[in-house]
Design a protein around this motif. Structure first.
Motif, PDB file in Angstrom:
ATOM      1  N   SER A 173      -4.923  -5.384   5.321  1.00 45.55           N
ATOM      2  CA  SER A 173      -5.698  -6.638   5.363  1.00 45.55           C
ATOM      3  C   SER A 173      -5.976  -7.161   3.965  1.00 45.55           C
ATOM      4  CB  SER A 173      -7.021  -6.415   6.102  1.00 45.55           C
ATOM      5  OG  SER A 173      -6.785  -6.074   7.437  1.00 45.55           O
ATOM      6  N   VAL A 174      -6.331  -6.257   3.064  1.00 45.74           N
ATOM      7  CA  VAL A 174      -6.571  -6.654   1.667  1.00 45.74           C
ATOM      8  C   VAL A 174      -5.283  -7.201   1.061  1.00 45.74           C
ATOM      9  CG1 VAL A 174      -7.142  -5.786  -0.644  1.00 45.74           C
ATOM     10  CG2 VAL A 174      -8.482  -5.043   1.343  1.00 45.74           C
ATOM     11  N   LEU A 175      -4.179  -6.515   1.307  1.00 43.96           N
ATOM     12  CA  LEU A 175      -2.901  -6.961   0.751  1.00 43.96           C
ATOM     13  C   LEU A 175      -2.434  -8.280   1.366  1.00 43.96           C
ATOM     14  CD1 LEU A 175      -0.972  -3.613   0.290  1.00 43.96           C
ATOM     15  CD2 LEU A 175      -2.055  -5.030  -1.447  1.00 43.96           C
ATOM     16  N   LEU A 176      -2.759  -8.511   2.641  1.00 39.56           N
ATOM     17  CA  LEU A 176      -2.429  -9.806   3.242  1.00 39.56           C
ATOM     18  C   LEU A 176      -3.164 -10.941   2.536  1.00 39.56           C
ATOM     19  CD1 LEU A 176      -2.204  -9.177   7.092  1.00 39.56           C
ATOM     20  CD2 LEU A 176      -0.461 -10.198   5.630  1.00 39.56           C
ATOM     21  N   MET A 177      -4.431 -10.718   2.221  1.00 37.25           N
ATOM     22  CA  MET A 177      -5.187 -11.740   1.493  1.00 37.25           C
ATOM     23  C   MET A 177      -4.584 -11.958   0.096  1.00 37.25           C
ATOM     24  SD  MET A 177      -9.158 -11.189   2.595  1.00 37.25           S
ATOM     25  CE  MET A 177      -9.208  -9.409   2.363  1.00 37.25           C
ATOM     26  N   LEU A 178      -4.194 -10.870  -0.553  1.00 41.79           N
ATOM     27  CA  LEU A 178      -3.576 -10.990  -1.881  1.00 41.79           C
ATOM     28  C   LEU A 178      -2.210 -11.676  -1.795  1.00 41.79           C
ATOM     29  CD1 LEU A 178      -4.499  -7.552  -3.502  1.00 41.79           C
ATOM     30  CD2 LEU A 178      -5.440  -9.814  -4.052  1.00 41.79           C
ATOM     31  N   ALA A 179      -1.462 -11.420  -0.730  1.00 41.34           N
ATOM     32  CA  ALA A 179      -0.158 -12.070  -0.554  1.00 41.34           C
ATOM     33  C   ALA A 179      -0.331 -13.578  -0.362  1.00 41.34           C
ATOM     34  CB  ALA A 179       0.587 -11.455   0.630  1.00 41.34           C
ATOM     35  N   VAL A 180      -1.346 -13.973   0.391  1.00 40.37           N
ATOM     36  CA  VAL A 180      -1.633 -15.401   0.557  1.00 40.37           C
ATOM     37  C   VAL A 180      -1.997 -16.013  -0.797  1.00 40.37           C
ATOM     38  CG1 VAL A 180      -3.242 -17.066   1.576  1.00 40.37           C
ATOM     39  CG2 VAL A 180      -2.261 -15.249   2.993  1.00 40.37           C
ATOM     40  N   CYS A 181      -2.812 -15.310  -1.566  1.00 35.43           N
ATOM     41  CA  CYS A 181      -3.167 -15.788  -2.913  1.00 35.43           C
ATOM     42  C   CYS A 181      -1.931 -15.904  -3.795  1.00 35.43           C
ATOM     43  CB  CYS A 181      -4.190 -14.867  -3.566  1.00 35.43           C
ATOM     44  SG  CYS A 181      -5.813 -14.923  -2.803  1.00 35.43           S
ATOM     45  N   MET A 182      -1.030 -14.931  -3.690  1.00 35.99           N
ATOM     46  CA  MET A 182       0.214 -14.971  -4.452  1.00 35.99           C
ATOM     47  C   MET A 182       1.015 -16.215  -4.091  1.00 35.99           C
ATOM     48  SD  MET A 182       2.550 -13.622  -6.503  1.00 35.99           S
ATOM     49  CE  MET A 182       2.102 -11.919  -6.681  1.00 35.99           C
ATOM     50  N   ALA A 183       1.146 -16.471  -2.794  1.00 34.88           N
ATOM     51  CA  ALA A 183       1.910 -17.627  -2.328  1.00 34.88           C
ATOM     52  C   ALA A 183       1.290 -18.930  -2.821  1.00 34.88           C
ATOM     53  CB  ALA A 183       1.986 -17.614  -0.799  1.00 34.88           C
ATOM     54  N   ILE A 184      -0.014 -19.053  -2.695  1.00 33.43           N
ATOM     55  CA  ILE A 184      -0.698 -20.267  -3.146  1.00 33.43           C
ATOM     56  C   ILE A 184      -0.549 -20.435  -4.657  1.00 33.43           C
ATOM     57  CG2 ILE A 184      -2.979 -21.334  -3.434  1.00 33.43           C
ATOM     58  CD1 ILE A 184      -3.690 -20.076  -0.658  1.00 33.43           C
ATOM     59  N   PHE A 195       4.435 -10.301   0.879  1.00 37.41           N
ATOM     60  CA  PHE A 195       4.203 -10.242   2.322  1.00 37.41           C
ATOM     61  C   PHE A 195       4.865  -9.030   2.967  1.00 37.41           C
ATOM     62  CE2 PHE A 195       2.871 -14.708   1.926  1.00 37.41           C
ATOM     63  CZ  PHE A 195       1.704 -14.654   2.667  1.00 37.41           C
ATOM     64  N   VAL A 196       6.006  -8.589   2.456  1.00 34.74           N
ATOM     65  CA  VAL A 196       6.633  -7.369   2.988  1.00 34.74           C
ATOM     66  C   VAL A 196       5.662  -6.207   2.879  1.00 34.74           C
ATOM     67  CG1 VAL A 196       8.339  -5.578   2.447  1.00 34.74           C
ATOM     68  CG2 VAL A 196       9.081  -7.934   2.737  1.00 34.74           C
ATOM     69  N   LEU A 197       5.158  -5.986   1.694  1.00 37.18           N
ATOM     70  CA  LEU A 197       4.244  -4.864   1.489  1.00 37.18           C
ATOM     71  C   LEU A 197       2.988  -5.023   2.342  1.00 37.18           C
ATOM     72  CD1 LEU A 197       3.702  -2.221   0.073  1.00 37.18           C
ATOM     73  CD2 LEU A 197       2.778  -3.502  -1.850  1.00 37.18           C
ATOM     74  N   ALA A 198       2.467  -6.233   2.399  1.00 37.24           N
ATOM     75  CA  ALA A 198       1.259  -6.475   3.191  1.00 37.24           C
ATOM     76  C   ALA A 198       1.497  -6.219   4.679  1.00 37.24           C
ATOM     77  CB  ALA A 198       0.782  -7.913   2.973  1.00 37.24           C
TER      78      ALA A 198
END
Length: 172
Positions: free
Chosen positions: A104-115, A89-92
C-alpha cells in the motif's frame, strides 16, 4: 522535491528489493521469493515497454510543446510508455499482492512517481497510465504462474542459501 523523487525514486524502489532480500523479519524464503517475482515481472513489463517503444515512437511533451522542463532528458527517448511508472507500479503491485501494508505504501509512492514524471515535463498522463496498466497486466500474468515459478524460485533460493552457508563456514 518532486524533481528529486522523479529522478531518484527508482533507487528507493530498488533499495526496497535489496532490503527485502536480506531482511530477517518475517519468512526469509518468502521475502526472497517476493523479490524474484518482482524481478521477473519487471523484466517482462519493461520488455513489453521496449516492444511498444520500437513500434510506436511518441515524442516527449517538451519536444512537441513548450513546457518548463525541470529535468534533463534526451529528445530521442520515447515518451510512451513510462518506464519509471512501469517499474514503480510493478514493485508496488507485487508487494501489494504479497504484503498488503508495504504494498500500500509503495502504491502511493508509485502514484507520486507517475505524477512527478508528468509534472517535470517528461511524460504525458497517458504515458504513466499505460505504464501502470502494463505493470498490472504483467503482474497478474506472472503471479498466475506461481505453481511453475515457485519450483524455480525454491531452487534459486536453495542454491543461494547453500553458497551463503559455505562462505560462512570457511570464515570460521
Amino acid at each position: 522535491m518532486v524533481l528529486l523523487f522523479s529522478n531518484y525514486g527508482p533507487l528507493l524502489f530498488g533499495f526496497v528489493l535489496v532490503w527485502l532480500w536480506f531482511s530477517t523479519s518475517g519468512n526469509k524464503e518468502r521475502n526472497r521469493k517476493i523479490v524474484l517475482y518482482a524481478l521477473t515481472v519487471m523484466i517482462i513489463a519493461l520488455g513489453i515497454n521496449k516492444v511498444i517503444e520500437l513500434m510506436l515512437f511518441r515524442p516527449r511533451p517538451f519536444v512537441t510543446y513548450t513546457v518548463h522542463l525541470l529535468s534533463e532528458k534526451s529528445s530521442f527517448d520515447p515518451s510512451f510508455p513510462s518506464n519509471h511508472s512501469t517499474g514503480a507500479f510493478v514493485l508496488a503491485f507485487v508487494l501489494f499482492r504479497c504484503r498488503k501494508k508495504l504494498g500500500s505504501v509503495l502504491l502511493m509512492l508509485a502514484v507520486c512517481m507517475a505524477i512527478s514524471r508528468v509534472f517535470i515535463g517528461v511524460h504525458y498522463p497517458s504515458d504513466v497510465t499505460a505504464g501502470a496498466i502494463i505493470a498490472i497486466l504483467a503482474t497478474v500474468i506472472v503471479m498466475s504462474q506461481n505453481r511453475y515459478l515457485d519450483l524455480v524460485y525454491d531452487r534459486i533460493i536453495q542454491v543461494f542459501g547453500k553458497r551463503g552457508n559455505k562462505t560462512i563456514d570457511r570464515d570460521m
